[in-house]
Design a protein around this motif. Sequence first.
Motif, PDB file in Angstrom:
ATOM      1  N   THR A  44       0.845  -1.192   0.000  1.00  0.00           N
ATOM      2  CA  THR A  44       0.000   0.000   0.000  1.00  0.00           C
ATOM      3  C   THR A  44       0.881   1.242   0.000  1.00  0.00           C
ATOM      4  O   THR A  44       0.399   2.339  -0.232  1.00  0.00           O
ATOM      5  N   ASP A  79     -12.792  -8.851   4.911  1.00  0.00           N
ATOM      6  CA  ASP A  79     -13.205  -8.762   6.302  1.00  0.00           C
ATOM      7  C   ASP A  79     -14.725  -8.835   6.278  1.00  0.00           C
ATOM      8  O   ASP A  79     -15.341  -8.662   5.221  1.00  0.00           O
ATOM      9  N   PRO A  87     -16.168  -0.927  11.549  1.00  0.00           N
ATOM     10  CA  PRO A  87     -15.320   0.262  11.720  1.00  0.00           C
ATOM     11  C   PRO A  87     -14.798   0.818  10.393  1.00  0.00           C
ATOM     12  O   PRO A  87     -14.385   0.070   9.509  1.00  0.00           O
ATOM     13  N   THR A  88     -14.815   2.118  10.275  1.00  0.00           N
ATOM     14  CA  THR A  88     -14.295   2.800   9.086  1.00  0.00           C
ATOM     15  C   THR A  88     -12.838   2.442   8.857  1.00  0.00           C
ATOM     16  O   THR A  88     -12.407   2.266   7.712  1.00  0.00           O
ATOM     17  N   SER A  89     -12.070   2.302   9.914  1.00  0.00           N
ATOM     18  CA  SER A  89     -10.638   1.984   9.775  1.00  0.00           C
ATOM     19  C   SER A  89     -10.438   0.632   9.087  1.00  0.00           C
ATOM     20  O   SER A  89      -9.511   0.482   8.275  1.00  0.00           O
ATOM     21  N   ARG A  90     -11.290  -0.331   9.383  1.00  0.00           N
ATOM     22  CA  ARG A  90     -11.179  -1.635   8.722  1.00  0.00           C
ATOM     23  C   ARG A  90     -11.558  -1.537   7.251  1.00  0.00           C
ATOM     24  O   ARG A  90     -10.919  -2.154   6.396  1.00  0.00           O
ATOM     25  N   GLU A  92     -11.229   1.136   5.380  1.00  0.00           N
ATOM     26  CA  GLU A  92     -10.129   1.839   4.713  1.00  0.00           C
ATOM     27  C   GLU A  92      -8.954   0.904   4.444  1.00  0.00           C
ATOM     28  O   GLU A  92      -8.312   0.988   3.401  1.00  0.00           O
ATOM     29  N   ARG A  93      -8.680  -0.013   5.359  1.00  0.00           N
ATOM     30  CA  ARG A  93      -7.591  -0.982   5.153  1.00  0.00           C
ATOM     31  C   ARG A  93      -7.913  -1.928   3.999  1.00  0.00           C
ATOM     32  O   ARG A  93      -7.043  -2.276   3.198  1.00  0.00           O
ATOM     33  N   ASP A  96      -7.419   0.171   0.877  1.00  0.00           N
ATOM     34  CA  ASP A  96      -5.980   0.363   0.663  1.00  0.00           C
ATOM     35  C   ASP A  96      -5.347  -0.896   0.087  1.00  0.00           C
ATOM     36  O   ASP A  96      -4.574  -0.835  -0.862  1.00  0.00           O
TER      37      ASP A  96
END
Length: 131
Positions: A44, A79, A87-90, A92-93, A96
């Motif tokens: 990434t 996921d 979660p937004t963070s997951r 985004e990962r 990415d």
Amino acid sequence: MAKVLAVFGGGLGSLGEKFKLHMNKYNSYAEVLNFNLENGYDCTIRGNVARACGMINNSCQIYAKNSELHIVNFIGMMDNGKLGSFPTSRMERIIDTNFKTLFNVASAAMPLLKEYSGRFVTIGSNAVEMG
């Protein structure tokens, strides 16, 4: 003509690792290079992909200018969870990993593929089978 294979992805237990081992077993390539998280290549990050492409170029030059280069991209992740609590963070990962790495690897590899007459293949995930 010497063939060089570069595998992006292929971490422990992955389809990419099985592919890499299969290619090593049948010795159809002069060299098989592997770039994944386990060996320090978070793709990434564009700089990591540029560093990997530098190593690929060096390998191709060792085997002469008429080397043939094959690049296989196995990078992908999935996921799951409930939409309301995912979660937004997951998310985004996932984006990415699945989009940025494909873009980073394909764009950085294009000059090498032109120079060394090769192929670029992306092997998708079976994650689309999950809701």
